[in-house]
Design an enzyme around this catalytic site. Structure first.
Site, short mmCIF file in Angstrom:
data_model
loop_
_atom_site.label_atom_id
_atom_site.label_comp_id
_atom_site.label_asym_id
_atom_site.label_seq_id
_atom_site.Cartn_x
_atom_site.Cartn_y
_atom_site.Cartn_z
N ARG A 161 -25.77 -13.29 23.60
CA ARG A 161 -25.09 -12.02 23.03
C ARG A 161 -26.13 -11.59 21.89
NH1 ARG A 161 -21.12 -16.15 23.55
NH2 ARG A 161 -19.35 -15.40 25.01
N LYS A 175 -19.22 -17.97 20.53
CA LYS A 175 -17.91 -17.69 20.05
C LYS A 175 -17.32 -18.79 19.76
CE LYS A 175 -17.06 -13.00 21.60
NZ LYS A 175 -16.58 -12.01 22.63
N HIS A 200 -26.01 -5.81 25.33
CA HIS A 200 -24.88 -6.04 26.19
C HIS A 200 -25.37 -5.94 27.68
CE1 HIS A 200 -21.08 -7.89 27.16
NE2 HIS A 200 -20.89 -6.93 28.10
N ARG A 225 -27.39 -8.56 28.75
CA ARG A 225 -26.93 -9.78 29.13
C ARG A 225 -26.05 -9.64 30.50
NH1 ARG A 225 -23.77 -14.03 27.12
NH2 ARG A 225 -21.48 -13.83 27.10
N HIS A 271 -18.32 -18.26 28.59
CA HIS A 271 -16.98 -17.78 28.72
C HIS A 271 -16.10 -18.89 28.67
CE1 HIS A 271 -18.69 -13.82 30.36
NE2 HIS A 271 -18.65 -13.81 29.36
N TYR A 286 -18.45 -9.61 35.06
CA TYR A 286 -19.69 -9.52 35.43
C TYR A 286 -20.32 -9.46 36.85
CZ TYR A 286 -20.07 -9.73 30.32
OH TYR A 286 -19.97 -9.56 28.96
#
Length: 294
Positions: free
Chosen positions: A148, A172, A236, A239, A262, A271
């Site tokens: 990211r 995250k 992004h 990515r 994720h 994705y």
């Protein structure tokens, strides 16, 4: 937000931080959404009735479906907490709006387009100019590791160690994950480190590290150098290219989920679109009825 509601929200956020490991920005987002819900209701959140909550759909009718969904999700979790803690004897969240959302597919870059960007960056880096070497390291890590933007710009200078094919970073929510680093990326970072201006960050900028805004600008400049429309490219998008190109090459969806960091595989599936011709080829090659005609 004042009074009893403020105390309840504080307790709720303490729970999210302690039990769910919610990051500071996540907690701020919850507080903001709950405050806006309190404003729309015009009465205390903790005491809201089913009938009052039903009207939130009308109050939020001018908002984007994604915003309504996020605020409703915050309220659902808040009321579930109040019910579980015995603060309320009921959970009224079933009446909250549930807008239908259609998540758009991310923009696509063909592997040859990414290769053009890498080649253009390599050509510029051949001059050994520091900024050109930095840019090559940036794009190699973005596309080669699927980082990211926030993860990339906050890498410490010591993140990559010689001989180690991966780095460990906090994504995250502060969750750690292993990120593979290609030999190309290692070499690009090594060349950049040799002319690095010093300091804590791998990619310094201003008083701290390179900003995400500046990274966005640099990626678009590199796209333009490769003859690609800049508005098609962002950190992004690179990515996303990392994910889709790995999937097209045969990567497992669960492995991809781990690589991207994720928590929910449903997020990873966004994705995983592939072109229609490959899907047709897959059906023709693998479907039992297709084989029976041979």
């Amino acid at each position: 937000m004042t009074g009893e509601d403020a105390a309840l929200v504080d307790r709720f956020c303490d729970m999210l931080a302690a039990e769910a490991g919610a990051a500071r920005n996540t907690l701020l987002a919850y507080r903001s959404d709950l405050a806006k819900a309190r404003e729309a209701l015009g009465s205390p959140l903790g005491e809201a009735s089913d009938e009052q909550l039903k009207h939130l759909g009308e109050a939020w009718s001018d908002l984007a479906p994604s915003t309504v969904a996020r605020r409703a999700a915050a309220l659902r979790r808040f009321y579930a907490f109040l019910f579980e803690e015995g603060i309320r004897s009921d959970d009224p969240s079933a009446v909250l709006p549930k807008p239908k959302q259609q998540r758009p597919l991310p923009r696509i870059l063909d592997p040859h387009e990414v290769e053009r960007m890498l080649e253009a960056a390599e050509e510029r880096a051949a001059s050994d100019r520091p900024l050109a070497l930095r840019n090559l390291a940036l794009i190699e890590l973005l596309y080669g590791s699927g980082l990211r933007a926030s993860e990339l710009v906050t890498l410490p200078k010591t993140a990559l160690r010689r001989g180690e094919p991966f780095l460990i970073l906090a994504g995250k929510g502060g969750k750690e994950r292993l990120v593979p680093v290609s030999e190309r990326a290692h070499e690009a970072v090594r060349r950049w480190i040799e002319v690095h201006p010093g300091g804590r960050w791998l990619f310094p900028g201003g008083k701290v590290h390179l900003s995400r805004v500046r990274l966005f600008q640099l990626v678009r400049e590199m796209a333009a150098d490769a003859g690609i429309a800049p508005d098609r490219v962002s950190p992004h998008v690179l990515r996303h290219a990392f994910a889709t190109h790995l999937l097209s090459g045969g990567a497992d969806l669960r492995a991809l989920q781990a690589l991207l960091g994720h928590s929910d595989i449903a997020t990873t599936q966004i994705y995983t679109h592939v072109d229609a011709s490959r899907l047709v080829e897959l059906v023709n090659a693998r479907h039992p009825l297709a084989r029976s005609r041979d």
